[in-house]
Design an enzyme around this catalytic site. Structure first.
Site, short mmCIF file in Angstrom:
data_model
loop_
_atom_site.label_atom_id
_atom_site.label_comp_id
_atom_site.label_asym_id
_atom_site.label_seq_id
_atom_site.Cartn_x
_atom_site.Cartn_y
_atom_site.Cartn_z
N PHE A 161 0.85 -1.19 0.00
CA PHE A 161 0.00 0.00 0.00
C PHE A 161 0.89 1.25 0.00
CE2 PHE A 161 -2.92 3.02 2.03
CZ PHE A 161 -4.09 2.76 1.35
N ASP A 238 1.60 -5.50 8.37
CA ASP A 238 0.45 -4.62 8.17
C ASP A 238 -0.79 -5.51 8.04
OD1 ASP A 238 -1.59 -3.04 7.08
OD2 ASP A 238 -0.14 -1.62 6.26
N TYR A 263 -11.21 0.75 10.54
CA TYR A 263 -12.40 1.22 9.80
C TYR A 263 -12.74 0.31 8.63
CZ TYR A 263 -8.63 3.46 7.12
OH TYR A 263 -7.47 3.70 6.43
N LYS A 264 -11.96 -0.76 8.43
CA LYS A 264 -12.25 -1.69 7.34
C LYS A 264 -13.16 -2.79 7.89
CE LYS A 264 -8.31 -0.10 4.75
NZ LYS A 264 -6.89 -0.22 4.41
N ARG A 412 -12.38 -4.05 -7.61
CA ARG A 412 -12.12 -4.75 -6.35
C ARG A 412 -13.44 -5.03 -5.65
NH1 ARG A 412 -8.19 -2.49 -1.67
NH2 ARG A 412 -9.98 -1.14 -1.48
C1 LIG Z 1 -6.10 1.01 4.30
C2 LIG Z 1 -4.63 0.78 4.46
C3 LIG Z 1 -3.82 1.73 5.11
C4 LIG Z 1 -4.44 3.04 5.54
O1 LIG Z 1 -3.65 3.85 6.32
P1 LIG Z 1 -4.35 5.13 6.99
O2 LIG Z 1 -3.27 5.79 7.74
O3 LIG Z 1 -5.45 4.62 7.87
O4 LIG Z 1 -4.93 5.97 5.91
C5 LIG Z 1 -2.49 1.42 5.29
N1 LIG Z 1 -1.95 0.24 4.86
C6 LIG Z 1 -2.72 -0.68 4.21
C7 LIG Z 1 -2.11 -1.97 3.75
C8 LIG Z 1 -4.06 -0.42 3.99
O5 LIG Z 1 -4.81 -1.32 3.34
#
Ligand SMILES: *Cc1c(COP(=O)(O)O)cnc(C)c1O
Length: 442
Positions: A161, A238, A263-264, A412
């Site tokens: 990400f 992560d 939040y996911k 997705r």
């Molecule tokens: C959604 C996601 C993030 C999001 O990071 P935020 O700081 O909450 O915006 C980070 N890493 C991965 C792999 C994600 O899927």
């Protein structure tokens, strides 16, 4: 494909026809978690119940036809509507600043322990609710590399990400370290063999996603953690796309550090703060770089110097975002009730159903699965590739079917197990078939 006691609707001829909806309803009828769907705000009414009410006299918005983004922003639970209202009135309005002493100072650790026990396979005292994922990644990765000053490399992959890649790039520049990139297959993910080839005596830290955000590839976290440790380095996982959908065993795998979104799949609401895991054996060795007053040994001493607290508290910085960490507790409670393995079983059944529908309806239109075909190597979402998917996504949103789009050409489909029905999968993928068919013939 799963322990869920369902008949495989594809077993006879391997193809779907107009009976797809009936097959989906059959899967819903046999789904032991089906009733959880009615605990969410704004779902389409099932055959069993009308649109669930919310507390008070609040109007509920018209339900969308299919929601495929619960892996990106989970739906709110009805319990959270009540919890948030009660918090404003009773806790914030009634207890005022006394709330800090009575509950809020310890809340990041209490919710952390609940999350650890129900979904992360971690003993108490190792998980906390903190800042955003991005900020927690920075804090824990910086603490990790600073603890191994004789080592000069951070290992990461090209398909992680963006925030993970950007944060590590910043740390490397800040500390004079080198980034070692693993070339990840965008339709799969990072393998133990690739990690073994990338680590060595110079490696300080390896940062990878457990479930890849694009392909949904589920990494072998146990094997990779062992390989990293054999090289004398630390690993940071992560868990953004795993927490709440895939069983995680942080203690049993021997993981050092982890971060993840709430939040996911945990339905904490937009911008709800992330969780961090720091294995107990490391807590006194690691010092994180954002030295704020909330992370010290005696917060109200207000002393002249930063004295980090002995345990997990040292990983906090400023005032914890209490309002933001309220809602996720309702999903943690549901996970405690039904068990993360039952959620995983339904998740596998949902993605398997989606893959079979895609093979039958979408493959003839030129759509390719860009996710692992083997459910053992797949998390809770799949990606379907076709050059027209950006336009398909825009048209689907106009028809109240909500997937998301990821370059290049990826549609997705995120299937949050507690809030998604098999019928919703069939309705949504039929819409993809219709929209793509229209576009191709225009
Ligand atoms: C959604 C996601 C993030 C999001 O990071 P935020 O700081 O909450 O915006 C980070 N890493 C991965 C792999 C994600 O899927």
């Amino acid at each position: 494909m799963t322990d869920t006691p369902t008949d495989d609707p594809f077993a006879d001829d391997g193809a779907l026809d107009g009976d797809a909806m009936a097959a989906a309803r059959g899967l819903d009828a046999a789904d032991p978690l089906a009733h959880y769907r009615e605990r969410f705000v704004g779902v389409t009414p099932s055959t069993a119940a009308a649109t669930p009410p919310v507390p008070g006299d609040l109007a509920v918005p018209e339900p969308v036809r299919a929601y495929f983004d619960g892996n990106s922003l989970g739906r709110p639970t009805i319990a959270s509507v009540e919890r948030l209202q009660r918090f404003v009135i009773d806790a914030w309005g009634g207890r005022l600043i006394r709330g800090w002493d009575e509950e809020w100072m310890e809340l990041p650790f209490r919710i952390g322990d609940d999350l650890a026990a129900t979904t992360l396979g971690a003993a108490a005292g190792q998980v906390f609710i903190g800042d955003s994922t991005t900020v927690l990644l920075y804090k824990l990765a910086r603490a990790a590399v600073d603890s191994l000053p004789q080592r000069s490399e951070i290992v990461l992959d090209t398909d992680n990400f963006p925030t993970d890649r950007y944060v590590l790039d910043g740390i490397a520049r800040e500390r004079g370290l080198h980034l070692v990139w693993i070339e990840a297959d965008t339709e799969a993910g990072v393998t133990p063999e690739q990690v073994a080839a990338a680590v060595g005596p110079r490696t300080a830290l390896v940062v990878l996603s457990h479930v890849a955000y694009r392909s949904g590839f589920l990494a072998d976290a146990r094997a990779i953690t062992r390989i990293v440790h054999d090289a004398g380095a630390l690993v940071l996982w992560d868990l953004c796309h795993s927490a709440g959908s895939v069983p995680v065993e942080l203690d049993a795998w021997g993981v050092d550090l982890a971060v993840g979104c709430t939040y996911k799949y945990l339905n904490g609401g937009p911008g709800s703060p992330a969780f961090g895991y720091v294995n107990a054996r490391l807590q006194s060795r690691l010092v994180q770089p954002i030295q704020g007053w909330m992370g010290v040994r005696d917060v109200f001493l207000m002393g002249p110097e930063y004295q980090p607290a002995d345990g997990l508290r040292r990983f906090l910085s400023g005032t914890p975002p209490i309002v933001g960490m309220l809602a996720l507790q309702d999903t943690v409670a549901m996970i405690r009730e039904c068990g993360i393995q039952a959620i995983r079983d339904k998740s596998v059944a949902l993605t398997e159903f989606a893959v079979r529908l895609a093979e039958t309806w979408l493959a003839p239109l030129g759509v390719a699965l860009a996710s692992p075909r083997d459910p053992e190597r797949r998390g809770g979402h799949i990606t379907l590739n076709h050059p027209a998917m950006r336009e398909v996504t825009a048209r689907l949103w106009e028809r109240d079917v909500i997937p998301d789009y990821r370059d290049p050409g990826g549609l997705r489909i995120g299937l949050s197990p507690l809030s998604t029905s098999f019928e919703e999968v069939a309705v949504g993928l039929a819409a993809v078939r219709d929209v793509l068919g229209e576009l191709i013939h225009e």
